[in-house]
Design an enzyme around this catalytic site. Structure first.
Site: not given
Length: 569
Positions: A428-429
């Site tokens: 998610e980053g």
């Protein structure tokens, strides 16, 4: 030791630290009364303690596997998931018009924290579905919403996100998956995606993939990406899973941890899909899901930290190794072990309260439509994600250390927490990307949100001068140092900002965590365990902001003074 959901802790934070009452005072969330909140927390706690926590070790020892094209899940996971779905836990914050409860994100954040501590591998499944529900609610057509949202909300179908490809990780714009118009409003999606969490499961009626792909005439880079909904099975006229779509699991990854969560390589071979949102604007739609997931991943780290702490504390209470200042009891009486345990507990409170503060801001933005609340939530999101997962890793590592040699032995289960939580800092980053977002996009307002948050920190410090004069001064001083560093960031080019982004985010987490500890101590009345824990955080952990800010302001010149050859490349 069995995990026990910290229900009373959530109740205290929501009531006295992050201001859930302000959310409940809005028309949008007026049904989230104290009685409802208490019932939600109690019910989630029982689910986690009695149903999900017993699945933690079996999932690690008996991983998901691919068998003749079917993903066979770990023992007990089907029953555990059914308990989640039938209890309505997937749908806690989903729109009521499609069968959800419409409750605040703050409550679903608390529940996700508990579920992550109980069994992170299984919790990943409903977390992704929740993100997909939000993305479809905001961007899908009426027809797609009417067909898919009730199934996703009921937990009959699950959702995934398909971004990454072998050559396109953080650089999503490099993806090669294609979507060709079929001439009937559908598209033929072709390509391969990797690292797809819960890409399939033998207990799901259907799995709904959100897939990033390019149209034939799409421009290069992220500007040319569209988003497509691609179900595993094509729904029939009665909205039941029909014939198989042209999508399959090619293989499952063999991972460091999270063995119970199948991470798939997916192949789309002209699979039928429907566009979600506008052509070439798929990243905007996908970011709705990703932002939801980033807060969720942050509390995954916190939940695992809670579980690792509980196990370490139980071990330290039972393990005897020589006399301590408290007598011949467990090693919990030794000063260094007590230092680790107190630090673990203080870190968990701070990270949890930051995440819940972010969720409250998001709910207030939803309920009021006020831009200030939305901007506040956006600013806190990278901090909540990165710091929650950093705390997860640090506390799980300390948990192994408290166990000593037994922590290195798999049978104790201490190492599993460290293995499971490690990836949360990546997906998610990555946490580096979160930090760069903080010094880039989140300071694009000239620091307006940052100044408001720092003003609140100093107001809390001012309010504490009577009860905690020494702590108040330390928090105030730290806030001023962070203000100076933020002003420095605003004067620098992006390369200098990025070089110091990670320590800058760490300093923000330290200062905000100190404020929230101080608020908890004040709510307690000025003395007691929360006041003692605030002293641990402010005296032992907050001082790290000094070195963090020194690194944040170092610039990039020294990093680039080393050539690739100097680095050994």
């Amino acid at each position: 030791m069995a995990y026990r959901a910290p229900v009373a802790e959530f109740q205290f934070i929501l009531d006295h630290v992050v201001g859930l009452d302000e959310v409940v005072a809005t028309d949008r969330f007026s049904e989230a009364t104290p009685d409802v909140t208490r019932a939600i927390l109690d019910g989630a706690g029982r689910l986690c303690d009695d149903v999900l926590a017993p699945l933690q070790r079996p999932g690690d020892l008996h991983p998901a596997r691919l068998e003749n094209g079917v993903v066979r899940t770990s023992p007990g996971y089907a029953e555990g998931y059914r308990a989640i779905a039938e209890g309505g836990w997937v749908a806690l914050s989903a729109p009521a018009e499609h069968g959800g409860m419409g409750l605040p994100t703050t409550l679903s954040t608390a529940v996700n924290d508990m579920m992550s501590g109980a069994c992170l591998s299984l919790q990943l499944n409903p977390l992704l579905t929740q993100g997909q529900i939000e993305a479809l609610s905001h961007h899908a057509s009426d027809e797609i919403r009417a067909l898919y949202l009730p199934k996703l909300i009921a937990g009959d179908w699950s959702g995934t996100m398909n971004l990454t490809e072998p050559q396109a990780g953080s650089d999503v714009g490099a993806l090669k998956t294609r979507a060709m118009p079929n001439g009937d409003g559908t598209y033929a999606v072709t390509g391969q995606k990797i690292y797809i969490t819960w890409g399939d499961a033998d207990f799901m009626e259907n799995v709904v993939h959100l897939v990033l792909a390019r149209l034939p005439d799409a421009p290069a880079g992220t500007r040319g990406i569209s988003l497509f909904l691609v179900p595993r099975n094509l729904p029939d006229a009665e909205s039941r899973p029909g014939v198989a779509n042209r999508v399959k699991v090619v293989s499952l990854e063999h991972k460091l941890g999270l063995h119970g969560s199948p991470t798939a390589v997916m192949d789309f071979d002209g699979a039928t899909g429907w566009m979600v949102g506008e052509p070439n604007k798929g990243m905007a739609a996908m970011f709705t899901m990703m932002n939801n997931a980033r807060l969720g991943v942050g509390v995954q780290g916190v939940g695992v930290a809670e579980a690792a702490f509980q196990q370490a504390l139980a071990y330290a209470a039972d393990r005897r190794q020589g006399p301590t200042p408290l007598g011949d009891g467990g090693i919990v009486g030794h000063a260094d072990v007590r230092r680790m345990l107190a630090g673990m507990k203080a870190e968990i409170f701070a990270a949890r309260a930051i995440a819940l503060s972010c969720a409250v801001a998001a709910d207030m933005g939803t309920a009021t439509g006020e831009a200030d609340w939305t901007a506040r939530a956006a600013f806190l999101t990278p901090i909540a994600k990165a710091w929650g997962t950093e705390v997860g890793m640090e506390v799980a590592q300390q948990g192994v250390q408290v166990h000593g040699g037994m922590g290195f032995i798999e049978e104790t289960g201490a190492a599993q927490y460290l293995r499971d939580v490690r990836v949360t800092a990546i997906y998610e980053g990555t946490n580096g990307i979160q930090a760069m977002d903080l010094v880039g996009r989140k300071l694009a307002d000239g620091g307006d949100v940052a100044w408001r948050l720092l003003e609140e920190v100093e107001q809390t410090a001012e309010a504490a001068r009577g009860a905690f004069p020494d702590l108040a001064v330390e928090v105030w001083t730290a806030a001023e140092a962070l203000r100076d560093a933020t002003e420095w960031m605003l004067t620098r080019e992006m390369t200098d900002r990025f070089a110091g982004a990670v320590p800058f985010l760490r300093a923000w987490a330290r200062v905000l965590g100190a404020q929230l500890h101080l608020a908890a101590a004040l709510a307690e009345g000025g003395s007691g365990p929360r006041s003692a824990l605030a002293r641990v955080f402010i005296r032992r952990l907050l001082p790290e902001h000094v070195s963090a800010l020194a690194a944040a302001r170092a610039g990039a010149d020294d990093l680039y003074a080393l050539s690739d050859a100097d680095l050994g490349a």
